[in-house]
Design a protein around this motif. Structure first.
Motif, PDB file in Angstrom:
ATOM      1  N   ARG A 171       0.839  -1.189   0.000  1.00 15.87           N
ATOM      2  CA  ARG A 171       0.000   0.000   0.000  1.00 15.87           C
ATOM      3  C   ARG A 171       0.880   1.248   0.000  1.00 15.87           C
ATOM      4  NH1 ARG A 171      -5.003   0.838   4.125  1.00 15.87           N
ATOM      5  NH2 ARG A 171      -3.246   0.935   5.546  1.00 15.87           N
ATOM      6  N   ASN A 172       0.833   2.085   1.043  1.00 23.06           N
ATOM      7  CA  ASN A 172       1.640   3.297   1.067  1.00 23.06           C
ATOM      8  C   ASN A 172       2.925   3.130   1.862  1.00 23.06           C
ATOM      9  OD1 ASN A 172      -0.261   4.857  -0.440  1.00 23.06           O
ATOM     10  ND2 ASN A 172      -1.522   5.024   1.396  1.00 23.06           N
ATOM     11  N   ALA A 173       3.251   1.901   2.216  1.00 25.34           N
ATOM     12  CA  ALA A 173       4.450   1.632   3.010  1.00 25.34           C
ATOM     13  C   ALA A 173       5.449   0.821   2.191  1.00 25.34           C
ATOM     14  CB  ALA A 173       4.085   0.879   4.290  1.00 25.34           C
ATOM     15  N   GLY A 174       6.732   1.055   2.455  1.00 15.05           N
ATOM     16  CA  GLY A 174       7.765   0.367   1.684  1.00 15.05           C
ATOM     17  C   GLY A 174       8.428  -0.787   2.399  1.00 15.05           C
ATOM     18  N   ASP A 175       7.854  -1.251   3.516  1.00 19.29           N
ATOM     19  CA  ASP A 175       8.511  -2.280   4.318  1.00 19.29           C
ATOM     20  C   ASP A 175       8.781  -3.573   3.552  1.00 19.29           C
ATOM     21  OD1 ASP A 175       7.056  -0.368   6.089  1.00 19.29           O
ATOM     22  OD2 ASP A 175       8.025  -1.547   7.665  1.00 19.29           O
ATOM     23  N   ILE A 176       7.790  -4.061   2.803  1.00 13.50           N
ATOM     24  CA  ILE A 176       7.980  -5.307   2.059  1.00 13.50           C
ATOM     25  C   ILE A 176       9.125  -5.145   1.064  1.00 13.50           C
ATOM     26  CG2 ILE A 176       6.952  -6.884   0.381  1.00 13.50           C
ATOM     27  CD1 ILE A 176       4.256  -6.437   1.717  1.00 13.50           C
ATOM     28  N   ALA A 177       9.140  -4.039   0.353  1.00  7.87           N
ATOM     29  CA  ALA A 177      10.191  -3.796  -0.637  1.00  7.87           C
ATOM     30  C   ALA A 177      11.559  -3.716   0.022  1.00  7.87           C
ATOM     31  CB  ALA A 177       9.892  -2.504  -1.401  1.00  7.87           C
ATOM     32  N   VAL A 178      11.649  -3.046   1.158  1.00 10.32           N
ATOM     33  CA  VAL A 178      12.937  -2.856   1.831  1.00 10.32           C
ATOM     34  C   VAL A 178      13.506  -4.184   2.325  1.00 10.32           C
ATOM     35  CG1 VAL A 178      14.034  -1.878   3.882  1.00 10.32           C
ATOM     36  CG2 VAL A 178      12.537  -0.458   2.483  1.00 10.32           C
ATOM     37  N   TRP A 179      12.689  -4.940   3.051  1.00  6.11           N
ATOM     38  CA  TRP A 179      13.178  -6.193   3.626  1.00  6.11           C
ATOM     39  C   TRP A 179      13.475  -7.221   2.541  1.00  6.11           C
ATOM     40  CZ3 TRP A 179      13.524  -7.951   8.931  1.00  6.11           C
ATOM     41  CH2 TRP A 179      13.360  -6.910   9.862  1.00  6.11           C
ATOM     42  N   ALA A 180      12.589  -7.346   1.568  1.00  9.31           N
ATOM     43  CA  ALA A 180      12.817  -8.297   0.485  1.00  9.31           C
ATOM     44  C   ALA A 180      14.015  -7.861  -0.356  1.00  9.31           C
ATOM     45  CB  ALA A 180      11.573  -8.421  -0.388  1.00  9.31           C
ATOM     46  N   GLY A 181      14.177  -6.560  -0.538  1.00  7.74           N
ATOM     47  CA  GLY A 181      15.292  -6.050  -1.330  1.00  7.74           C
ATOM     48  C   GLY A 181      16.642  -6.362  -0.722  1.00  7.74           C
ATOM     49  N   LEU A 182      16.745  -6.197   0.605  1.00  7.63           N
ATOM     50  CA  LEU A 182      17.998  -6.533   1.266  1.00  7.63           C
ATOM     51  C   LEU A 182      18.228  -8.040   1.241  1.00  7.63           C
ATOM     52  CD1 LEU A 182      20.487  -5.863   2.946  1.00  7.63           C
ATOM     53  CD2 LEU A 182      19.056  -5.924   4.996  1.00  7.63           C
ATOM     54  N   ALA A 183      17.182  -8.803   1.519  1.00  4.81           N
ATOM     55  CA  ALA A 183      17.318 -10.260   1.595  1.00  4.81           C
ATOM     56  C   ALA A 183      17.660 -10.883   0.250  1.00  4.81           C
ATOM     57  CB  ALA A 183      16.026 -10.873   2.135  1.00  4.81           C
ATOM     58  N   ASP A 184      17.260 -10.229  -0.831  1.00  4.39           N
ATOM     59  CA  ASP A 184      17.483 -10.821  -2.150  1.00  4.39           C
ATOM     60  C   ASP A 184      18.518 -10.073  -2.980  1.00  4.39           C
ATOM     61  OD1 ASP A 184      16.856 -12.941  -3.914  1.00  4.39           O
ATOM     62  OD2 ASP A 184      14.769 -12.798  -3.300  1.00  4.39           O
ATOM     63  N   GLY A 185      19.203  -9.116  -2.381  1.00  2.53           N
ATOM     64  CA  GLY A 185      20.285  -8.452  -3.091  1.00  2.53           C
ATOM     65  C   GLY A 185      19.843  -7.630  -4.275  1.00  2.53           C
ATOM     66  N   ALA A 186      18.668  -6.985  -4.175  1.00  2.00           N
ATOM     67  CA  ALA A 186      18.182  -6.151  -5.287  1.00  2.00           C
ATOM     68  C   ALA A 186      19.142  -4.996  -5.543  1.00  2.00           C
ATOM     69  CB  ALA A 186      16.792  -5.620  -4.971  1.00  2.00           C
ATOM     70  N   GLU A 187      19.308  -4.671  -6.815  1.00  2.00           N
ATOM     71  CA  GLU A 187      20.220  -3.579  -7.179  1.00  2.00           C
ATOM     72  C   GLU A 187      19.657  -2.213  -6.811  1.00  2.00           C
ATOM     73  OE1 GLU A 187      21.982  -6.973  -8.684  1.00  2.00           O
ATOM     74  OE2 GLU A 187      19.887  -6.373  -8.968  1.00  2.00           O
ATOM     75  N   SER A 188      18.329  -2.063  -6.880  1.00  2.00           N
ATOM     76  CA  SER A 188      17.688  -0.800  -6.501  1.00  2.00           C
ATOM     77  C   SER A 188      16.346  -1.102  -5.854  1.00  2.00           C
ATOM     78  CB  SER A 188      17.479   0.112  -7.715  1.00  2.00           C
ATOM     79  OG  SER A 188      18.719   0.540  -8.263  1.00  2.00           O
ATOM     80  N   ILE A 189      15.960  -0.279  -4.881  1.00  2.00           N
ATOM     81  CA  ILE A 189      14.674  -0.419  -4.191  1.00  2.00           C
ATOM     82  C   ILE A 189      13.991   0.936  -4.201  1.00  2.00           C
ATOM     83  CG2 ILE A 189      13.527  -1.065  -2.051  1.00  2.00           C
ATOM     84  CD1 ILE A 189      16.145  -2.545  -1.261  1.00  2.00           C
ATOM     85  N   LEU A 190      12.771   0.971  -4.721  1.00  2.00           N
ATOM     86  CA  LEU A 190      12.007   2.220  -4.778  1.00  2.00           C
ATOM     87  C   LEU A 190      10.858   2.145  -3.783  1.00  2.00           C
ATOM     88  CD1 LEU A 190      13.565   2.061  -7.511  1.00  2.00           C
ATOM     89  CD2 LEU A 190      11.670   3.330  -8.540  1.00  2.00           C
TER      90      LEU A 190
END
Length: 319
Positions: A171-190
Motif C-alpha cells: 500500500r503506502n508503506a515500503g517495508d515489504i520492498a525494503v526487507w525483500a530487497g535486502l534479503a534478495d540483493g536487489a540492485e535498486s529499491i524504490l
C-alpha cells in the motif's frame, strides 16, 4: 467478563487463523465463552455470529487466510451501522471484542470502544504499516513469498541477461520492498518514503554493466507507482531488455511462517489478557520482542516509517 467475540477485518494476512486460535483457546482457558463474527464488521451488523469451542479452531494454525472470512463494510462507517453492530453484540451478551486487522479495522474498533464496548485490536496486515508495533501478523510470510519469487526471477534474469522490475505490495508503506530487497540483493529499491532518481538508477545499472554484470533486479513498492511504467522508462533510458513482474495478491496467501504463527499466537493471547484486565481502546504490539498493549490514541499519534537503516544497507551492499 463472561463472553467475548473475535473478528477479522480488511485484507487477509497469513497468521490470522493462528491469532483466532489463540483468542479462542486462551479465552476458554480462562472460562470465557467465545463467539466468532463472520465477515468482519458486516457480520456485526448482520448478526452473523457463531459459538466457537476448542474444536472450532483445530487444525488451522498452519492455514493462510481467515476461517472467519473478511469483508469491507460501508454501512459500518455510518452511525446507524455502528449502532446496529453494538445492539447485536449486546443482544448476544458480548462484553469484549478482539478485532484482527489493519488501520481501517482499528478505526472501527475505536468507534465501538467509544460506545462502551471493551475492544482490543490485533495488528494483522502484510504491509507492516501499523505505527507503534515493530511487526504485524503476515508481514514475515509476505516477504518470504516475495523472496521465493525473486529467487526464481533472478534465475531467468541471469539466463537472459535482462533487467527485471518487480512490483510488490505494501500500500503506502515500503517495508515489504525494503526487507525483500535486502534479503534478495536487489540492485535498486524504490519506496514511497524515500525520493528516487531514475537517472541514478540507470547509472547504477550501467556501472554494473561496465564491470561485467549482465542482469539486475529492481524492486518497486506499489506506493511509488506502476512498476510497468517504471520498467518502460528504464528500458527507454538504457535501451536494454527490461521485463516487469507484478506479484500482486500472491503475497497475501500461503501458509504462515513459524515467525508469524508465533507472533499471532502471542498477540491473540495478549488481547484476551487485556480484556480480562479491563483494558479497552488498545491494540496489541510487539516492541523489542516484548508483546504488550498500547492505546490506540498513542499509536495513531505516531507515524509509521520502515527501518531506513535496512534501506540504506541494501543500497550499500548492492553497489
Amino acid at each position: 467478563m463472561k463472553r467475548i467475540a473475535v473478528l477479522t477485518s480488511g485484507g487477509d494476512s497469513p497468521g490470522m487463523n493462528a491469532a483466532i486460535r489463540a483468542v479462542v483457546r486462551k479465552g476458554h482457558h480462562h472460562g470465557l465463552e467465545v463467539v466468532g463474527v463472520q465477515r468482519g464488521y458486516a457480520g456485526l451488523i448482520q448478526g452473523d455470529f457463531k459459538s466457537m469451542n476448542l474444536g472450532s479452531v483445530g487444525d488451522i494454525i498452519h492455514r493462510g487466510g481467515t476461517i472467519l472470512h473478511t469483508a469491507r463494510s460501508e454501512e459500518f462507517k455510518t452511525a446507524e451501522g455502528q449502532a446496529k453492530a453494538v445492539e447485536n453484540l449486546r443482544k448476544h451478551g458480548v462484553e469484549g471484542l478482539v478485532v484482527i486487522g489493519g488501520d481501517g479495522s482499528f478505526r472501527g474498533a475505536r468507534q465501538l470502544a467509544a460506545k462502551g464496548l471493551a475492544t482490543v485490536g490485533v495488528p494483522g496486515t502484510i504491509d507492516n504499516d501499523i505505527p507503534g508495533t515493530d511487526f504485524t501478523i503476515g508481514f514475515d510470510t509476505a516477504i518470504n513469498t516475495v523472496i521465493q519469487c525473486i529467487d526464481r526471477i533472478r534465475d531467468t534474469a541471469t539466463s537472459h541477461e535482462r533487467t527485471y522490475v518487480v512490483e510488490v505490495m505494501g500500500r503506502n508503506a515500503g517495508d515489504i520492498a525494503v526487507w525483500a530487497g535486502l534479503a534478495d540483493g536487489a540492485e535498486s529499491i524504490l519506496i514511497p518514503e524515500a525520493a528516487h532518481n531514475l537517472d541514478e538508477i540507470v547509472e547504477r545499472l550501467e556501472r554494473g554493466n561496465r564491470r561485467g554484470k549482465r542482469h539486475s533486479i529492481i524492486i518497486v513498492a506499489e506506493g511509488v507507482g506502476s512498476g510497468v511504467e517504471i520498467g518502460q522508462r528504464i528500458k527507454e533510458k538504457t535501451g536494454s531488455e527490461t521485463r516487469v513482474t507484478v506479484l500482486g495478491h500472491i503475497q497475501r496467501g500461503g501458509s504462515p511462517t513459524a515467525s508469524d504463527r508465533v507472533l499471532a499466537s502471542r498477540m491473540g493471547a495478549k488481547a484476551v489478557d487485556l480484556l480480562l484486565e479491563g483494558t479497552s481502546d488498545h491494540m496489541v504490539v510487539i516492541q523489542n520482542n516484548r508483546v504488550t498493549g498500547l492505546a490506540f490514541q498513542e499509536a495513531l499519534a505516531m507515524k509509521h516509517k520502515p527501518d531506513m537503516s535496512i534501506y540504506e544497507l541494501a543500497g550499500i551492499l548492492a553497489i
